[in-house]
Design an enzyme around this catalytic site. Structure first.
Site, PDB file in Angstrom:
ATOM      1  N   GLN A   1      35.149  27.030  20.131  1.00 11.35           N
ATOM      2  CA  GLN A   1      34.996  28.357  20.720  1.00 11.35           C
ATOM      3  C   GLN A   1      36.309  28.919  21.222  1.00 11.35           C
ATOM      4  OE1 GLN A   1      33.468  28.009  25.108  1.00 11.35           O
ATOM      5  NE2 GLN A   1      32.377  26.456  23.891  1.00 11.35           N
TER       6      GLN A   1
ATOM      7  N   HIS B   1      37.618  32.766  23.666  1.00 13.45           N
ATOM      8  CA  HIS B   1      37.160  33.864  24.509  1.00 13.45           C
ATOM      9  C   HIS B   1      38.085  35.066  24.327  1.00 13.45           C
ATOM     10  CE1 HIS B   1      34.707  30.759  26.237  1.00 13.45           C
ATOM     11  NE2 HIS B   1      35.758  30.110  26.687  1.00 13.45           N
TER      12      HIS B   1
ATOM     13  N   GLU C   1      40.226  30.659  31.728  1.00 20.92           N
ATOM     14  CA  GLU C   1      39.596  29.592  32.510  1.00 20.92           C
ATOM     15  C   GLU C   1      40.601  28.494  32.834  1.00 20.92           C
ATOM     16  OE1 GLU C   1      36.438  29.114  29.695  1.00 20.92           O
ATOM     17  OE2 GLU C   1      37.349  27.354  28.781  1.00 20.92           O
TER      18      GLU C   1
ATOM     19  N   HIS D   1      39.237  26.008  21.442  1.00 27.18           N
ATOM     20  CA  HIS D   1      39.091  24.730  22.125  1.00 27.18           C
ATOM     21  C   HIS D   1      37.708  24.129  21.935  1.00 27.18           C
ATOM     22  CE1 HIS D   1      37.850  27.799  25.066  1.00 27.18           C
ATOM     23  NE2 HIS D   1      37.040  26.894  25.595  1.00 27.18           N
TER      24      HIS D   1
ATOM     25  N   ARG E   1      31.945  31.650  18.847  1.00 31.81           N
ATOM     26  CA  ARG E   1      31.829  30.287  18.334  1.00 31.81           C
ATOM     27  C   ARG E   1      32.135  30.227  16.839  1.00 31.81           C
ATOM     28  NH1 ARG E   1      27.603  31.193  21.938  1.00 31.81           N
ATOM     29  NH2 ARG E   1      27.659  29.821  23.775  1.00 31.81           N
TER      30      ARG E   1
END
Length: 384
Positions: A99, A101, A136, A257, A276
């Protein structure tokens, strides 16, 4: 005046979650079901519940009723009256999906486009569930293993060559020419049938002795969990990183990642946008992933605490994470709202006693507070 209160998180029972770790951290009997994530924050999908003055209320509603008192004027002005971060404990027992982001602009465009197409927010085909980016930072509670950031092309090519899988030759040629994005696209463009053949050959090759022994071992593990998924080959294009307890990684937008195994505290922008490319039973949209993935080679700087109180580097205004090995008493004067999480031990925060997996919401209006006891504590705050 807004006062601190105890925050109860929401557990997400994703299939890849551990059946033991969160129960052990929280000191409760296992349920027998996977418990993957404990969410602490105000995301509308699973807001935490705030106990204040004997009354339970969802944190997002509490903030909506008094954004200035709860968040502070600066946070309201910058982030539009919403808590800009989401804090989690992750308990990874099986590999997560391959995935990445989006950036904020990509998320805004994607969210608006899917709205115009009439794709419901709860549809499994929905990729953009909000208009926010999702950088993140993850800090290991226990040994934690991840694949993240694309390797330099020569490194990825050498790993592929060591497997002696002829079907990978087109990808190797592209990588030797420095063409990371086309190599990634070539792998993702395979049909399920042809991709399955390559995946099986890759896993078979990785089961044999050879160089890159750790990468091979994890590829076999991924292949056992997701048989016939071309994502196992793509995973080998990523850097393998092992974190010791206390060490952390920051992942910016576009970083491809896969989290493999372990327990960690994770803080991110308040978003649930995930694109994904495989290793999942959820909806996969390879073209959408290719639109946002950052195909530049990534170094993976591991951050290691240099003392009992350490704030990790995160170059975004949405969040800041401080790890604190508490032994005794300390006073803090935060500049905005905080979620204070006890990961282990027993501590008292702003008059509220908490243990593993419990947290305290400290609103901006509350001002200085005291923390005492013995335990491992994480302070989540804005980074502005």
């Amino acid at each position: 005046m807004s006062a601190p209160g105890v925050l109860s998180g929401a557990i997400q029972p994703y299939a890849w979650g551990s059946r033991e770790v969160l129960s052990r951290i929280m000191g409760v009997p296992p349920t027998g079901e996977p418990q993957a994530e404990l969410w602490l924050g105000a995301h509308p999908q699973a807001p935490s519940v705030l106990l204040r003055s004997g009354i339970d209320r969802p944190l997002n509603q509490v903030i909506a009723d008094d954004p200035i008192g709860e968040l502070g004027a600066d946070v309201v002005q910058t982030f539009g009256g919403e808590l800009p971060f989401l804090l989690k404990i992750l308990a990874v027992d099986q590999p997560l999906s391959l995935q990445t982001h989006p950036t904020r602009s990509q998320a805004q465009a994607g969210f608006d486009s899917e709205n115009e197409q009439g794709i419901a927010l709860d549809s499994e085909r929905r990729l953009y569930r909000d208009r926010n980016h999702k950088p993140e930072l993850i800090c290991a509670l226990e040994p934690f293993t991840a694949l993240c950031g694309l390797r330099p092309p020569d490194s990825a090519a050498a790993l592929f060559e060591s497997l002696e899988v002829a079907a990978l030759d087109p990808a190797i040629s592209l990588l030797r020419a420095g063409e990371i994005a086309p190599a990634l696209r070539w792998l993702l463009d395979h049909t399920p049938e042809s991709g399955s053949i390559i995946a099986q050959q890759v896993v078979s090759a990785c089961s044999k002795p050879g160089p890159y022994s750790e990468e091979r071992r994890w590829a076999v593990y991924i292949g056992e969990q997701h048989p016939g998924d071309i994502g196992v080959a793509i995973a080998l294009m990523l850097n393998l990183v092992s974190l010791k307890p206390g060490q952390a990684l920051f992942l910016g937008a576009g970083n491809l990642h896969v989290y493999l195994h372990g327990a960690a505290v994770e803080i991110m922008a308040n978003s649930d946008n995930v694109l994904r490319g495989g290793l999942t039973v959820k909806h996969v949209d390879a073209p959408a992933l290719l639109d946002v993935v950052d195909c530049r080679p990534h170094e993976v700087p591991v951050q290691t605490p240099t003392g009992p109180c350490f704030t990790f580097q995160a170059p975004v205004p949405d969040f800041r994470l401080t790890r604190l090995e508490l032994a005794g008493s300390r006073r803090f004067a935060p500049g905005g709202p905080e979620i204070v999480l006890c990961a282990s031990g027993r501590v008292r925060v702003a008059g509220h006693e908490i243990t593993g997996g419990q947290a305290v919401w400290a609103p901006a209006e509350a001002g200085e507070f005291e923390m005492s006891g013995t335990g491992l504590v994480f302070r989540a705050a804005t980074g502005a």
